[in-house]
Design a protein around this motif. Structure first.
Motif, PDB file in Angstrom:
ATOM      1  N   ALA A 113      52.156  48.151  41.454  1.00 29.94           N
ATOM      2  CA  ALA A 113      52.736  47.792  40.166  1.00 29.94           C
ATOM      3  C   ALA A 113      51.951  48.390  39.002  1.00 29.94           C
ATOM      4  O   ALA A 113      52.516  48.676  37.944  1.00 29.94           O
ATOM      5  CB  ALA A 113      52.807  46.268  40.024  1.00 29.94           C
ATOM      6  N   ALA A 114      50.649  48.587  39.202  1.00 28.69           N
ATOM      7  CA  ALA A 114      49.796  49.040  38.094  1.00 28.69           C
ATOM      8  C   ALA A 114      49.687  50.553  37.978  1.00 28.69           C
ATOM      9  O   ALA A 114      49.181  51.051  36.978  1.00 28.69           O
ATOM     10  CB  ALA A 114      48.390  48.463  38.261  1.00 28.69           C
ATOM     11  N   PHE A 115      50.178  51.290  38.970  1.00 23.68           N
ATOM     12  CA  PHE A 115      49.816  52.709  38.996  1.00 23.68           C
ATOM     13  C   PHE A 115      50.463  53.507  37.870  1.00 23.68           C
ATOM     14  O   PHE A 115      49.897  54.499  37.413  1.00 23.68           O
ATOM     15  CB  PHE A 115      50.141  53.316  40.367  1.00 23.68           C
ATOM     16  N   GLN A 116      51.637  53.098  37.362  1.00 18.49           N
ATOM     17  CA  GLN A 116      52.259  53.878  36.292  1.00 18.49           C
ATOM     18  C   GLN A 116      51.465  53.805  34.987  1.00 18.49           C
ATOM     19  O   GLN A 116      51.356  54.782  34.266  1.00 18.49           O
ATOM     20  CB  GLN A 116      53.692  53.395  36.060  1.00 18.49           C
ATOM     21  N   ALA A 117      50.899  52.635  34.709  1.00 17.80           N
ATOM     22  CA  ALA A 117      50.125  52.488  33.480  1.00 17.80           C
ATOM     23  C   ALA A 117      48.685  52.947  33.656  1.00 17.80           C
ATOM     24  O   ALA A 117      48.093  53.522  32.738  1.00 17.80           O
ATOM     25  CB  ALA A 117      50.143  51.034  33.010  1.00 17.80           C
ATOM     26  N   LEU A 118      48.105  52.701  34.836  1.00 10.82           N
ATOM     27  CA  LEU A 118      46.681  52.955  35.034  1.00 10.82           C
ATOM     28  C   LEU A 118      46.392  54.135  35.947  1.00 10.82           C
ATOM     29  O   LEU A 118      45.292  54.693  35.902  1.00 10.82           O
ATOM     30  CB  LEU A 118      46.007  51.707  35.617  1.00 10.82           C
ATOM     31  N   GLY A 119      47.325  54.504  36.793  1.00  9.86           N
ATOM     32  CA  GLY A 119      47.066  55.563  37.756  1.00  9.86           C
ATOM     33  C   GLY A 119      46.408  55.024  39.012  1.00  9.86           C
ATOM     34  O   GLY A 119      45.778  53.970  39.011  1.00  9.86           O
ATOM     35  N   THR A 120      46.532  55.761  40.102  1.00  7.53           N
ATOM     36  CA  THR A 120      45.994  55.293  41.375  1.00  7.53           C
ATOM     37  C   THR A 120      44.468  55.247  41.384  1.00  7.53           C
ATOM     38  O   THR A 120      43.874  54.426  42.072  1.00  7.53           O
ATOM     39  CB  THR A 120      46.478  56.204  42.517  1.00  7.53           C
ATOM     40  N   LEU A 121      43.834  56.141  40.646  1.00  4.74           N
ATOM     41  CA  LEU A 121      42.368  56.140  40.612  1.00  4.74           C
ATOM     42  C   LEU A 121      41.822  54.983  39.787  1.00  4.74           C
ATOM     43  O   LEU A 121      40.789  54.400  40.108  1.00  4.74           O
ATOM     44  CB  LEU A 121      41.847  57.459  40.043  1.00  4.74           C
ATOM     45  N   MET A 122      42.505  54.640  38.692  1.00  4.93           N
ATOM     46  CA  MET A 122      41.970  53.693  37.730  1.00  4.93           C
ATOM     47  C   MET A 122      42.378  52.247  38.010  1.00  4.93           C
ATOM     48  O   MET A 122      41.720  51.317  37.556  1.00  4.93           O
ATOM     49  CB  MET A 122      42.421  54.078  36.316  1.00  4.93           C
ATOM     50  N   ALA A 123      43.473  52.038  38.750  1.00  2.00           N
ATOM     51  CA  ALA A 123      43.963  50.681  38.977  1.00  2.00           C
ATOM     52  C   ALA A 123      42.921  49.824  39.692  1.00  2.00           C
ATOM     53  O   ALA A 123      42.753  48.636  39.393  1.00  2.00           O
ATOM     54  CB  ALA A 123      45.261  50.723  39.780  1.00  2.00           C
ATOM     55  N   VAL A 124      42.209  50.426  40.635  1.00  2.48           N
ATOM     56  CA  VAL A 124      41.175  49.677  41.353  1.00  2.48           C
ATOM     57  C   VAL A 124      40.056  49.266  40.399  1.00  2.48           C
ATOM     58  O   VAL A 124      39.474  48.186  40.532  1.00  2.48           O
ATOM     59  CB  VAL A 124      40.609  50.522  42.515  1.00  2.48           C
ATOM     60  N   GLY A 125      39.763  50.097  39.414  1.00  4.36           N
ATOM     61  CA  GLY A 125      38.705  49.765  38.453  1.00  4.36           C
ATOM     62  C   GLY A 125      39.007  48.507  37.673  1.00  4.36           C
ATOM     63  O   GLY A 125      38.114  47.674  37.461  1.00  4.36           O
ATOM     64  N   LEU A 126      40.260  48.329  37.252  1.00  6.98           N
ATOM     65  CA  LEU A 126      40.611  47.122  36.502  1.00  6.98           C
ATOM     66  C   LEU A 126      40.588  45.890  37.391  1.00  6.98           C
ATOM     67  O   LEU A 126      40.397  44.782  36.910  1.00  6.98           O
ATOM     68  CB  LEU A 126      41.991  47.278  35.861  1.00  6.98           C
ATOM     69  N   MET A 127      40.764  46.077  38.687  1.00 10.79           N
ATOM     70  CA  MET A 127      40.649  44.944  39.610  1.00 10.79           C
ATOM     71  C   MET A 127      39.194  44.563  39.857  1.00 10.79           C
ATOM     72  O   MET A 127      38.843  43.382  39.895  1.00 10.79           O
ATOM     73  CB  MET A 127      41.314  45.282  40.947  1.00 10.79           C
ATOM     74  N   MET A 128      38.337  45.570  40.011  1.00 10.10           N
ATOM     75  CA  MET A 128      36.977  45.314  40.459  1.00 10.10           C
ATOM     76  C   MET A 128      36.013  44.977  39.330  1.00 10.10           C
ATOM     77  O   MET A 128      35.219  44.038  39.431  1.00 10.10           O
ATOM     78  CB  MET A 128      36.454  46.527  41.231  1.00 10.10           C
ATOM     79  N   LEU A 129      36.052  45.737  38.238  1.00 12.03           N
ATOM     80  CA  LEU A 129      35.043  45.581  37.193  1.00 12.03           C
ATOM     81  C   LEU A 129      35.053  44.192  36.542  1.00 12.03           C
ATOM     82  O   LEU A 129      33.983  43.596  36.364  1.00 12.03           O
ATOM     83  CB  LEU A 129      35.208  46.675  36.141  1.00 12.03           C
ATOM     84  N   PRO A 130      36.212  43.627  36.165  1.00  8.33           N
ATOM     85  CA  PRO A 130      36.177  42.261  35.615  1.00  8.33           C
ATOM     86  C   PRO A 130      35.638  41.235  36.605  1.00  8.33           C
ATOM     87  O   PRO A 130      34.923  40.302  36.211  1.00  8.33           O
ATOM     88  CB  PRO A 130      37.643  41.987  35.259  1.00  8.33           C
ATOM     89  N   ALA A 131      35.977  41.402  37.878  1.00  6.56           N
ATOM     90  CA  ALA A 131      35.474  40.460  38.884  1.00  6.56           C
ATOM     91  C   ALA A 131      33.962  40.568  39.040  1.00  6.56           C
ATOM     92  O   ALA A 131      33.260  39.560  39.172  1.00  6.56           O
ATOM     93  CB  ALA A 131      36.166  40.723  40.223  1.00  6.56           C
ATOM     94  N   ILE A 132      33.442  41.801  39.010  1.00  7.24           N
ATOM     95  CA  ILE A 132      31.997  41.994  39.111  1.00  7.24           C
ATOM     96  C   ILE A 132      31.294  41.441  37.874  1.00  7.24           C
ATOM     97  O   ILE A 132      30.230  40.824  37.963  1.00  7.24           O
ATOM     98  CB  ILE A 132      31.675  43.486  39.300  1.00  7.24           C
ATOM     99  N   ALA A 133      31.909  41.667  36.711  1.00  7.65           N
ATOM    100  CA  ALA A 133      31.308  41.160  35.474  1.00  7.65           C
ATOM    101  C   ALA A 133      31.328  39.641  35.410  1.00  7.65           C
ATOM    102  O   ALA A 133      30.415  39.021  34.853  1.00  7.65           O
ATOM    103  CB  ALA A 133      32.048  41.742  34.262  1.00  7.65           C
ATOM    104  N   ALA A 134      32.345  39.024  35.991  1.00  5.27           N
ATOM    105  CA  ALA A 134      32.507  37.573  35.876  1.00  5.27           C
ATOM    106  C   ALA A 134      31.375  36.798  36.545  1.00  5.27           C
ATOM    107  O   ALA A 134      31.080  35.669  36.142  1.00  5.27           O
ATOM    108  CB  ALA A 134      33.851  37.146  36.478  1.00  5.27           C
ATOM    109  N   ARG A 135      30.734  37.382  37.541  1.00  2.00           N
ATOM    110  CA  ARG A 135      29.656  36.662  38.226  1.00  2.00           C
ATOM    111  C   ARG A 135      28.449  36.426  37.317  1.00  2.00           C
ATOM    112  O   ARG A 135      27.588  35.616  37.626  1.00  2.00           O
ATOM    113  CB  ARG A 135      29.217  37.410  39.486  1.00  2.00           C
ATOM    114  N   HIS A 136      28.391  37.138  36.200  1.00  9.60           N
ATOM    115  CA  HIS A 136      27.299  36.933  35.254  1.00  9.60           C
ATOM    116  C   HIS A 136      27.623  35.858  34.211  1.00  9.60           C
ATOM    117  O   HIS A 136      26.792  35.585  33.345  1.00  9.60           O
ATOM    118  CB  HIS A 136      26.970  38.244  34.534  1.00  9.60           C
ATOM    119  N   TRP A 137      28.821  35.253  34.302  1.00  8.25           N
ATOM    120  CA  TRP A 137      29.224  34.251  33.316  1.00  8.25           C
ATOM    121  C   TRP A 137      29.482  32.886  33.922  1.00  8.25           C
ATOM    122  O   TRP A 137      29.692  31.911  33.184  1.00  8.25           O
ATOM    123  CB  TRP A 137      30.471  34.727  32.572  1.00  8.25           C
ATOM    124  N   ALA A 138      29.515  32.774  35.230  1.00  6.82           N
ATOM    125  CA  ALA A 138      29.780  31.476  35.871  1.00  6.82           C
ATOM    126  C   ALA A 138      29.179  31.474  37.270  1.00  6.82           C
ATOM    127  O   ALA A 138      28.965  32.544  37.871  1.00  6.82           O
ATOM    128  CB  ALA A 138      31.281  31.201  35.938  1.00  6.82           C
TER     129      ALA A 138
END
Length: 206
Positions: A113-138
């Motif tokens: 669903a995300a590949f048209q807006a983000l592309g196949t390379l970048m879609a994984v980044g939006l999934m992973m980076l917020p999750a990795i960052a969240a561990r520093h807040w809770a």
């Protein structure tokens, strides 16, 4: 789903299997597009384009988000149990493996669903980076989830603004915004952030 099945069959790490299968599938897709299409199509496929998001793509994203939220509301407890204590989940008959495979299917659906807006390379980044960052807040799973959702939403908004004003592909712009949020989280986050660690050490020494 193949990564989950391979990890369970071989005893290997799921993230390693996922990376291997994702890279092979991506390389195959790029080869097919290069063979049948042009450079513009390949760029859009890899990096996404806001201009390529039409009504059908928006409906696909909305439908995928609705299905994902409903499925996670139903599978939240068995998924958390499977992640933290799969042995206990199996002992109480929680069928964690089935829920886990269903979750991986949702991951793939969201990537599509995300590949048209983000592309196949970048879609994984939006999934992973917020999750990795969240561990520093809770420290709790629920808190990490709320933090990850908030960081992802802000990153998407900031990245789209950057894409519009700087005339760069939307996918890299969104992932750069998410990467900035991750960097700030590593530096300033209250849970194992660099500044928090630095502050504690002089305090404990005194």
């Amino acid at each position: 789903m193949g990564a989950g099945a391979l990890a369970r069959a071989t005893g290997g790490r799921e993230d390693a299997s996922l990376a291997a299968l994702y890279l092979v599938a991506l390389a195959l897709g790029v080869a097919l597009v290069s063979w049948r299409g042009g450079a513009v199509e390949l760029t859009t496929l890899l990096f996404g384009s806001v201009l390529g998001v039409d009504d059908a793509a928006l409906l696909l994203m909305a439908g995928t988000a609705t299905l994902t939220l409903a499925a996670l509301a139903l599978a939240w407890r068995p998924l958390v149990l499977e992640c933290f204590d799969p042995g206990f989940a199996q002992a109480v008959g929680a069928r964690g493996a089935w829920w886990h495979m269903a979750f991986l299917a949702l991951v793939v659906l969201n990537l599509i669903a995300a590949f048209q807006a983000l592309g196949t390379l970048m879609a994984v980044g939006l999934m992973m980076l917020p999750a990795i960052a969240a561990r520093h807040w809770a420290r709790q799973v629920g808190g990490m989830t709320y933090a990850a959702v908030g960081i992802a939403a802000l990153s998407a908004y900031a990245g789209l603004l950057l894409s519009f004003h700087a005339d760069v592909p939307s996918g890299p712009a969104v992932v750069l915004a998410a990467g900035t949020a991750w960097g700030l989280s590593v530096l300033c986050g209250p849970v194992d952030g660099l500044l928090a660690r630095w502050w504690r050490r002089p305090h404990l020494a005194g």
